[in-house]
Scaffold this active site. Structure first.
Site, PDB file in Angstrom:
ATOM      1  N   ARG A 246       0.866  -1.192   0.000  1.00  0.00           N
ATOM      2  CA  ARG A 246       0.000   0.000   0.000  1.00  0.00           C
ATOM      3  C   ARG A 246       0.897   1.234   0.000  1.00  0.00           C
ATOM      4  NH1 ARG A 246      -3.433  -2.778  -1.527  1.00  0.00           N
ATOM      5  NH2 ARG A 246      -5.484  -3.232  -0.637  1.00  0.00           N
TER       6      ARG A 246
ATOM      7  N   ASP B 216       4.067  -0.507  -7.090  1.00  0.00           N
ATOM      8  CA  ASP B 216       2.779  -0.808  -7.732  1.00  0.00           C
ATOM      9  C   ASP B 216       1.673  -0.008  -7.062  1.00  0.00           C
ATOM     10  OD1 ASP B 216       1.138  -2.390  -9.565  1.00  0.00           O
ATOM     11  OD2 ASP B 216       0.346  -3.365  -7.756  1.00  0.00           O
TER      12      ASP B 216
ATOM     13  N   GLU C  72      -2.755   7.459  -4.855  1.00  0.00           N
ATOM     14  CA  GLU C  72      -3.088   6.827  -6.131  1.00  0.00           C
ATOM     15  C   GLU C  72      -4.558   6.932  -6.521  1.00  0.00           C
ATOM     16  OE1 GLU C  72      -2.007   2.694  -5.099  1.00  0.00           O
ATOM     17  OE2 GLU C  72      -4.127   2.174  -5.344  1.00  0.00           O
TER      18      GLU C  72
ATOM     19  N   HIS D 250      -1.078  -0.309  -9.700  1.00  0.00           N
ATOM     20  CA  HIS D 250      -1.829  -1.237  -8.847  1.00  0.00           C
ATOM     21  C   HIS D 250      -2.358  -2.425  -9.666  1.00  0.00           C
ATOM     22  CE1 HIS D 250      -3.815  -1.218  -4.655  1.00  0.00           C
ATOM     23  NE2 HIS D 250      -3.742  -2.454  -5.096  1.00  0.00           N
TER      24      HIS D 250
END
Ligand code: NAI
Length: 331
Positions: free
Chosen positions: A233, A257, A262, A294
């Site tokens: 996260r 990622d 985000e 993600h």
């Protein structure tokens, strides 16, 4: 029973369609769930959400008042839900605790390999007919020390992969269960892991305790030129501190990622707009930074499992099988 799915994408519709033998009624909405869009759930029994939907106290109260009986998360993490508020409202929350730990662990490994061997830069060079090797020098993974923070399902799958490369693996996980300890890794304190690792990969959940776990102080303990991977996260990492460390070459490689801000960026096609987030834009300027949006979970196997478990959770909940509904509880 009527299900309202927020943040839905065409692939959600496809995989929920394939895994819905009882033909539960699902309405798909592309909007994120927030204070403005909660009213769309009027008349639905279940609200189905993903990682960037915002289930704060106000949103949960609106949903409850509209008659929603269950929040069905179609993800593992639940840091975007105010669980205390949900409990106070008597609004149960269920999730998909495990879909494919391999999907995320393999993606973390892909980031390691790409960064180390400069695959992204090599690909661009070849397309420009530039076959020079300067600037593409990598290092052998064999014999390197890999630090894994959080050895749950994904962390342990990642340990196995790195062990396969011949790495020495250190694990920091203060809640590791006895049955999950094995010879693939050595347990270490956070400080030892930070000091000794050539590669550090984050696999713990985002909580108030782990927010900005990787900050200036932690970075100062790391080996110069360390590789940092975050597929967990975004909030685990202080991005401004990371940028400073990249500029000083304290961090030599960064693969992410997930990103702390985000929710306004990932999962959307923004190619016709400007990125308003200057921190994110700065990250994109480093040749030794790889960002994916993600997508670590995004395999066919994981999407099938997510759809199947989410709909099974809903059916179990309404059948009164609460123990099999994967509900998330808070003390
Ligand atoms: P898990 O619950 O099996 O494992 C989490 C581990 O972290 C546990 O062993 C726990 O003891 C440990 N932990 C908790 N607090 C810690 C701390 N302060 N320091 C070190 N370790 C700590 O969860 P799983 O399935 O392995 O997932 C890990 C995380 O991966 C999730 O929380 C989620 O944020 C992220 N994730 C990311 C995805 C992506 O697409 N990028 C997809 C799925 C999950």
């Amino acid at each position: 029973m009527k299900i309202c799915m927020y943040s839905s994408k065409p692939y959600d519709e496809k995989f929920f369609g394939l895994n819905n033998p009882k033909n539960l009624e699902i309405s798909y909405f592309s909007s994120h769930l927030n204070e403005k869009t909660a009213s769309m759930a009027q008349g639905f029994d279940v609200v189905c959400c993903f990682v960037n939907d915002n289930l704060n106290a106000e949103v949960l109260e609106q949903l409850k008042n509209q008659g929603v009986q269950l929040i069905a998360l179609r993800c593992a993490g639940f840091n975007n839900v105010d669980l205390k508020a949900a409990k106070a409202l008597n609004l149960p929350v269920c999730r998909v605790p495990e879909y494919s730990p391999y999907a995320v662990a393999e993606h973390a490994c892909a980031l390691v390999l790409d960064l180390n061997r400069n695959i992204h830069r090599a690909h661009n060079r070849i397309r420009e007919n530039d076959y020079s090797l300067d600037g593409l020098l990598g290092f052998d993974l064999h014999g390197k020390t890999v630090g894994v923070i959080g050895a749950g399902k994904i962390g342990r799958a990642f340990v196995k992969i790195m062990k396969g490369f011949g790495c020495n693996v250190l694990v920091y996980d203060p809640f590791l269960k006895e049955q999950d300890v094995n010879d693939d890794f050595t347990q270490a304190s956070l400080q030892t892991l930070l000091t000794q690792s050539d590669i550090i990969s984050l696999h713990c959940p985002l909580t108030t305790d782990t927010h900005h776990l990787i900050n200036t102080h932690a970075i100062e303990s790391m080996k110069p030129n360390v590789m940092l991977i975050n597929t967990s996260r975004g909030g685990l990492v202080d991005t401004v501190a990371i940028i400073k460390a990249l500029k000083l070459k304290q961090i030599g490689y960064l693969g992410i990622d997930v990103y702390e801000e985000e929710s306004d960026i990932f999962f959307e096609d923004l190619s016709d707009t400007f990125i308003q987030d200057d921190v994110f834009a700065r990250l994109q300027t480093f040749p030794n930074v790889i960002i994916t949006g993600h997508q670590a979970f995004f395999t066919k196997e994981a999407l099938n499992k997510i759809a199947d478990t989410t709909l099974t959770n809903v059916q179990n909940y309404f059948a009164g099988n609460l123990e099999s509904a994967n509900t998330v509880t808070v003390d």
